[in-house]
Design an enzyme around this catalytic site. Structure first.
Site, PDB file in Angstrom:
ATOM      1  N   TYR A  33       0.828  -1.208   0.000  1.00  0.00           N
ATOM      2  CA  TYR A  33       0.000   0.000   0.000  1.00  0.00           C
ATOM      3  C   TYR A  33       0.861   1.255   0.000  1.00  0.00           C
ATOM      4  O   TYR A  33       2.064   1.206   0.238  1.00  0.00           O
ATOM      5  CB  TYR A  33      -0.947  -0.001   1.209  1.00  0.00           C
ATOM      6  CG  TYR A  33      -0.309   0.446   2.511  1.00  0.00           C
ATOM      7  CD1 TYR A  33       0.494  -0.415   3.248  1.00  0.00           C
ATOM      8  CD2 TYR A  33      -0.488   1.746   2.992  1.00  0.00           C
ATOM      9  CE1 TYR A  33       1.080  -0.008   4.438  1.00  0.00           C
ATOM     10  CE2 TYR A  33       0.092   2.164   4.177  1.00  0.00           C
ATOM     11  CZ  TYR A  33       0.873   1.280   4.894  1.00  0.00           C
ATOM     12  OH  TYR A  33       1.459   1.698   6.069  1.00  0.00           O
ATOM     13  N   ARG A  52       7.492   3.521  -5.344  1.00  0.00           N
ATOM     14  CA  ARG A  52       7.687   2.693  -4.144  1.00  0.00           C
ATOM     15  C   ARG A  52       6.680   1.548  -4.099  1.00  0.00           C
ATOM     16  O   ARG A  52       7.016   0.432  -3.698  1.00  0.00           O
ATOM     17  CB  ARG A  52       7.593   3.569  -2.886  1.00  0.00           C
ATOM     18  CG  ARG A  52       8.037   2.862  -1.630  1.00  0.00           C
ATOM     19  CD  ARG A  52       8.170   3.806  -0.444  1.00  0.00           C
ATOM     20  NE  ARG A  52       6.889   4.366  -0.043  1.00  0.00           N
ATOM     21  CZ  ARG A  52       6.729   5.273   0.907  1.00  0.00           C
ATOM     22  NH1 ARG A  52       7.780   5.752   1.562  1.00  0.00           N
ATOM     23  NH2 ARG A  52       5.542   5.744   1.224  1.00  0.00           N
ATOM     24  N   LYS A 151       6.557  -1.835   1.746  1.00  0.00           N
ATOM     25  CA  LYS A 151       5.438  -1.197   2.452  1.00  0.00           C
ATOM     26  C   LYS A 151       4.237  -2.129   2.333  1.00  0.00           C
ATOM     27  O   LYS A 151       3.376  -1.974   1.462  1.00  0.00           O
ATOM     28  CB  LYS A 151       5.155   0.192   1.863  1.00  0.00           C
ATOM     29  CG  LYS A 151       4.295   1.055   2.783  1.00  0.00           C
ATOM     30  CD  LYS A 151       4.426   2.513   2.410  1.00  0.00           C
ATOM     31  CE  LYS A 151       3.469   3.413   3.173  1.00  0.00           C
ATOM     32  NZ  LYS A 151       3.546   3.334   4.624  1.00  0.00           N
ATOM     33  N   GLU A 184      12.888   3.383  13.134  1.00  0.00           N
ATOM     34  CA  GLU A 184      11.915   4.367  12.635  1.00  0.00           C
ATOM     35  C   GLU A 184      10.694   4.367  13.537  1.00  0.00           C
ATOM     36  O   GLU A 184      10.591   3.561  14.458  1.00  0.00           O
ATOM     37  CB  GLU A 184      11.505   4.024  11.194  1.00  0.00           C
ATOM     38  CG  GLU A 184      10.836   2.662  11.052  1.00  0.00           C
ATOM     39  CD  GLU A 184      10.484   2.303   9.607  1.00  0.00           C
ATOM     40  OE1 GLU A 184      10.283   3.213   8.795  1.00  0.00           O
ATOM     41  OE2 GLU A 184      10.401   1.092   9.330  1.00  0.00           O
TER      42      GLU A 184
HETATM   43  N1  PDD Z   1       3.274   5.775   6.970  1.00  0.00           N
HETATM   44  N2  PDD Z   1       7.971   4.415   8.191  1.00  0.00           N
HETATM   45  C1  PDD Z   1       6.848   3.673   8.228  1.00  0.00           C
HETATM   46  C2  PDD Z   1       6.870   2.344   8.905  1.00  0.00           C
HETATM   47  C3  PDD Z   1       5.669   4.163   7.643  1.00  0.00           C
HETATM   48  O1  PDD Z   1       4.543   3.435   7.670  1.00  0.00           O
HETATM   49  C4  PDD Z   1       5.684   5.458   7.039  1.00  0.00           C
HETATM   50  C5  PDD Z   1       4.468   6.032   6.369  1.00  0.00           C
HETATM   51  C6  PDD Z   1       6.865   6.195   7.042  1.00  0.00           C
HETATM   52  C7  PDD Z   1       6.967   7.558   6.392  1.00  0.00           C
HETATM   53  O2  PDD Z   1       6.871   7.453   4.990  1.00  0.00           O
HETATM   54  P1  PDD Z   1       6.327   8.637   4.068  1.00  0.00           P
HETATM   55  O3  PDD Z   1       7.133   9.840   4.404  1.00  0.00           O
HETATM   56  O4  PDD Z   1       6.582   8.142   2.699  1.00  0.00           O
HETATM   57  O5  PDD Z   1       4.859   8.855   4.385  1.00  0.00           O
HETATM   58  C8  PDD Z   1       7.997   5.623   7.611  1.00  0.00           C
HETATM   59  C9  PDD Z   1       2.068   6.180   6.284  1.00  0.00           C
HETATM   60  C10 PDD Z   1       1.778   7.623   6.472  1.00  0.00           C
HETATM   61  C11 PDD Z   1       0.959   5.264   6.694  1.00  0.00           C
HETATM   62  O6  PDD Z   1       1.254   4.169   7.173  1.00  0.00           O
HETATM   63  O7  PDD Z   1      -0.201   5.600   6.505  1.00  0.00           O
END
Ligand code: PDD
Length: 288
Positions: A33, A52, A151, A184
């Site tokens: 996703y 991604r 992801k 993270e």
């Molecule tokens: N989350 N690390 C993890 C584990 C994440 O799930 C996310 C994003 C990020 C930050 O990624 P980005 O800057 O590309 O949004 C880092 C999204 C917001 C979610 O799970 O809905």
């Protein structure tokens, strides 16, 4: 205005949207996703999110048999139908409909679901006062088990960590990797500021390559703020002048406390708010 979904291109109110109970996304969590948001009604960095998404699904051995223009057209239709001022966007790509077995040759797919809902920004207080973070006891998935760079819709590692942090009054969990280094947030990347310089864990720590993270590192250069990728320990977070997290939905959110202990002066600034302002300007310019 509201919650609408597109299932393989059919747009309906979200509560009427259907996916088969035999879909591998449901039976196996066999899905990937992306979360995006709009600025001025337009998706921000759809190109990078699609790149991604494709990289994630390629790791699982499936993919979308069409180009970015199909994603873009379907998303534009969905956003137009929803008519929200700003939207939260979730794109889900599953391997498709199977027969509850490991016979991947029988799976008919993929299934592409997009959901949009009105974007609810985090409370302004989060930026003015900072948020509470908690370091989770649960460790981030080891990259040799389930690589956080994928992801995937398997979010149980993240859910365990967030539930633990929420139970201790924090809004976001910080996960350490198997080696005990900072990895993270459960749904964000993490940065520290020390003596005016910014540092964030390298991708090799076993993390998602956040799109906000990349933009922030690049923006720091333009702002004259030294930014580097470096191994961080929990002690580095606690000793930092500032800590902030980055994500699509939270943008650049400063921390007030970690496990109840104040960070720096116990209030945001001055570096994180500068980066937030630059990020918002960049996002408004780059939403297509
Ligand atoms: N989350 N690390 C993890 C584990 C994440 O799930 C996310 C994003 C990020 C930050 O990624 P980005 O800057 O590309 O949004 C880092 C999204 C917001 C979610 O799970 O809905």
């Amino acid at each position: 205005m509201g919650l609408f979904a597109s299932v393989n291109g059919n747009v309906v109110p979200a509560e009427q949207a259907c996916v088969s109970v035999l879909d591998n996304g449901f039976t196996f969590g066999d899905a990937v996703y992306e979360t995006l948001r709009t600025y001025g009604g337009r998706p921000f960095h759809l190109d990078r999110h699609l790149e991604r998404l494709r990289a994630s699904s390629a790791r699982l051995g499936f993919g979308a048999p069409f180009g970015d223009e199909v994603f873009t057209r379907r998303l534009d239709e969905l956003l137009a139908r929803a008519g929200n001022e700003e939207s939260y966007i979730r794109i889900i790509l599953t391997r498709g409909e199977g027969d509850i077995s490991y016979r991947f040759d029988r799976v008919k797919g993929p299934t592409l679901v997009m959901v949009v809902k009105p974007f609810e920004p985090p409370p302004e207080r989060d930026y003015a006062e900072g948020i509470a973070l908690g370091i989770a006891g649960v460790r981030r998935n080891h990259p040799r088990a389930l690589d956080p760079a994928i992801k995937s819709c398997n979010l149980l590692n993240n859910i365990l960590a967030v539930r633990e942090a929420q139970g201790r009054g924090a809004v976001e969990a910080i996960l350490l990797n198997d080696a005990g280094e900072v990895a993270e947030g459960a749904s964000s990347n993490v940065f520290v500021v020390k003596n005016g310089a910014v540092a964030t864990p390298p991708l090799a720590a076993g993390i998602l390559s956040g799109i906000t993270r990349r933009v922030v590192i690049d923006l720091c250069r333009g702002l004259g703020i030294p930014a580097r990728e470096d191994t961080l320990l929990a002690a580095d977070l606690l000793a930092a002048d500032e800590v902030f997290i980055t994500s699509t939905t939270k943008e650049v959110a400063p921390a007030r406390t970690i496990d109840g202990k104040p960070i720096g002066a116990g209030k945001p600034g001055p570096v994180a708010p500068r980066i937030l302002q630059a990020y918002r300007e960049y996002a408004r310019r780059h939403a297509r």
